[in-house]
Scaffold this motif. Structure first.
Motif, PDB file in Angstrom:
ATOM      1  N   GLU A 144       0.838  -0.938  -0.121  1.00  0.00           N
ATOM      2  CA  GLU A 144      -0.199   0.107   0.147  1.00  0.00           C
ATOM      3  C   GLU A 144       0.981   1.307  -0.091  1.00  0.00           C
ATOM      4  N   GLY A 145       0.151   2.382  -0.360  1.00  0.00           N
ATOM      5  CA  GLY A 145       0.955   3.512  -0.342  1.00  0.00           C
ATOM      6  C   GLY A 145       1.376   4.255   1.132  1.00  0.00           C
ATOM      7  N   ASN A 146       2.014   5.294   0.898  1.00  0.00           N
ATOM      8  CA  ASN A 146       2.555   5.900   2.210  1.00  0.00           C
ATOM      9  C   ASN A 146       0.978   6.561   2.964  1.00  0.00           C
ATOM     10  N   LEU A 147       1.571   6.527   4.278  1.00  0.00           N
ATOM     11  CA  LEU A 147       0.361   6.891   5.050  1.00  0.00           C
ATOM     12  C   LEU A 147       0.789   7.666   6.112  1.00  0.00           C
ATOM     13  N   SER A 148       0.015   8.893   6.322  1.00  0.00           N
ATOM     14  CA  SER A 148       0.136   9.953   7.323  1.00  0.00           C
ATOM     15  C   SER A 148      -0.533   9.752   8.358  1.00  0.00           C
ATOM     16  N   SER A 149      -0.544  10.605   9.446  1.00  0.00           N
ATOM     17  CA  SER A 149      -1.292  10.786  10.589  1.00  0.00           C
ATOM     18  C   SER A 149      -2.691  10.743  10.282  1.00  0.00           C
ATOM     19  N   PRO A 150      -3.530  10.050  10.954  1.00  0.00           N
ATOM     20  CA  PRO A 150      -3.460   9.531  12.210  1.00  0.00           C
ATOM     21  C   PRO A 150      -3.151   8.488  12.469  1.00  0.00           C
ATOM     22  N   CYS A 151      -2.906   7.620  11.136  1.00  0.00           N
ATOM     23  CA  CYS A 151      -2.423   6.049  11.180  1.00  0.00           C
ATOM     24  C   CYS A 151      -1.074   5.860  10.919  1.00  0.00           C
ATOM     25  N   GLY A 152      -0.306   6.769  10.161  1.00  0.00           N
ATOM     26  CA  GLY A 152       0.889   6.369  10.063  1.00  0.00           C
ATOM     27  C   GLY A 152       2.094   7.656  10.178  1.00  0.00           C
ATOM     28  N   ASN A 153       3.421   7.358  10.038  1.00  0.00           N
ATOM     29  CA  ASN A 153       4.338   8.397  10.109  1.00  0.00           C
ATOM     30  C   ASN A 153       4.829   9.109   8.581  1.00  0.00           C
ATOM     31  N   THR A 166      -5.446  -6.755  21.836  1.00  0.00           N
ATOM     32  CA  THR A 166      -6.406  -5.844  21.107  1.00  0.00           C
ATOM     33  C   THR A 166      -6.407  -6.123  19.578  1.00  0.00           C
ATOM     34  N   THR A 167      -7.820  -5.843  19.186  1.00  0.00           N
ATOM     35  CA  THR A 167      -8.131  -5.907  17.802  1.00  0.00           C
ATOM     36  C   THR A 167      -8.079  -4.416  17.306  1.00  0.00           C
ATOM     37  N   LEU A 168      -7.323  -4.339  16.226  1.00  0.00           N
ATOM     38  CA  LEU A 168      -7.426  -2.882  15.772  1.00  0.00           C
ATOM     39  C   LEU A 168      -8.659  -2.847  14.893  1.00  0.00           C
ATOM     40  N   PRO A 169      -8.830  -1.252  14.945  1.00  0.00           N
ATOM     41  CA  PRO A 169     -10.054  -0.863  13.890  1.00  0.00           C
ATOM     42  C   PRO A 169      -9.596  -1.358  12.532  1.00  0.00           C
ATOM     43  N   ILE A 170     -10.766  -1.591  11.831  1.00  0.00           N
ATOM     44  CA  ILE A 170     -10.467  -2.102  10.330  1.00  0.00           C
ATOM     45  C   ILE A 170     -10.235  -0.995   9.659  1.00  0.00           C
ATOM     46  N   SER A 171      -9.036  -0.891   8.870  1.00  0.00           N
ATOM     47  CA  SER A 171      -8.492   0.204   7.760  1.00  0.00           C
ATOM     48  C   SER A 171      -8.625  -0.365   6.355  1.00  0.00           C
ATOM     49  N   CYS A 172      -9.225   0.543   5.672  1.00  0.00           N
ATOM     50  CA  CYS A 172      -9.217   0.269   4.192  1.00  0.00           C
ATOM     51  C   CYS A 172      -7.740   0.353   3.665  1.00  0.00           C
ATOM     52  N   PHE A 173      -7.348  -0.629   2.768  1.00  0.00           N
ATOM     53  CA  PHE A 173      -5.819  -0.612   1.971  1.00  0.00           C
ATOM     54  C   PHE A 173      -5.642   0.763   1.610  1.00  0.00           C
TER      55      PHE A 173
END
Length: 187
Positions: A144-153, A166-173
Motif C-alpha cells: 500500500e502507499g505512504n500513510l500519514s497521521s493519524p495512522c502512519g508516519n 487488542t483488535t485494531l479498527p478495520i482500515s481500508c487498503f
C-alpha cells in the motif's frame, strides 16, 4: 571461550539458559545469538560496556537475572494484536499479506493474512507492550502507499502496543480508516 558459539538449553516459554564454570573474580564479556549469525547489537550500561554484556563473577554460585534479547531488562509482557484490513475496494491479486518491523516479519518475511469474509483480512501477532512498530498491508506483491497521521508516519502505518489483547479498527487498503461507499445514480 573467544566468543565461540555455545548452545543454550530451551527452558520453555521462550527462555534459554546456559551454565558455565567461571573463576571467582573473573570479568566476563558475552553476547546472546539467535541462530549462527544473529548477534545482539551493542549492549550499554547497566549490563554492558557499549559493545558486549559484562558480568563479574562473585564468590558463590549465581544466576544472572533474566533479560530480553538485545536488552538489559526483562522482556515486556506480550499481548495479541489483531491487524485488520478491508480489501473490498481493491481487486485482490492473489493473497493479502502484512509486513513490518515486528517479529517474525522483520520487513523480510511478509505474513499471510486470513480472509475473515466481507473483504476483511486479519493477522494476529504476539507483541511486547509499549513497543513501537511500523507495518504495511500488501495486495499480492503490491505494498500500500505512504500513510500519514493519524495512522502512519508519512511512510508506514504505526502502532504502540497497548497492555492488553487488542483488535485494531478495520482500515481500508492505503487509507486511514475503514472503506466507505456511497451510492451514486447516473442518469
Amino acid at each position: 571461550n573467544g566468543f565461540s558459539n555455545q548452545a543454550m538449553t530451551n527452558a520453555g516459554g521462550g527462555i534459554y539458559t546456559y551454565t558455565a564454570s567461571l573463576a571467582q573474580g573473573a570479568a566476563v564479556q558475552y553476547k546472546f545469538k539467535n541462530g549462527t549469525g544473529g548477534w545482539e547489537g551493542a549492549i550499554t550500561a547497566p549490563c554492558g560496556d557499549g559493545s558486549n554484556r559484562i558480568y563479574s563473577v562473585g564468590s558463590t554460585d549465581a544466576t544472572v537475572g533474566l533479560v530480553c534479547f538485545n536488552s538489559c531488562v526483562a522482556c515486556p509482557a506480550t499481548y495479541n494484536v489483531t491487524f485488520r484490513v478491508n480489501m473490498s475496494a481493491e481487486n485482490v491479486g492473489g493473497s493479502v499479506y502484512i509486513n513490518g518491523n515486528f517479529p517474525p516479519a522483520n520487513w523480510s518475511t511478509p505474513q499471510l493474512m486470513t480472509n475473515a469474509g466481507g473483504g476483511v483480512y486479519t493477522y494476529t501477532a504476539t507483541l511486547g507492550a509499549g513497543n513501537n512498530y511500523e507495518y504495511k498491508f500488501i495486495n499480492g506483491s503490491s505494498y500500500e502507499g505512504n500513510l500519514s497521521s493519524p495512522c502512519g508516519n508519512g511512510s508506514n502505518r504505526t502502532i504502540t502496543v497497548p497492555s492488553a489483547n487488542t483488535t485494531l479498527p478495520i482500515s481500508c487498503f492505503s487509507y486511514c480508516g475503514n472503506c466507505t461507499t456511497n451510492s451514486v445514480t447516473f442518469r
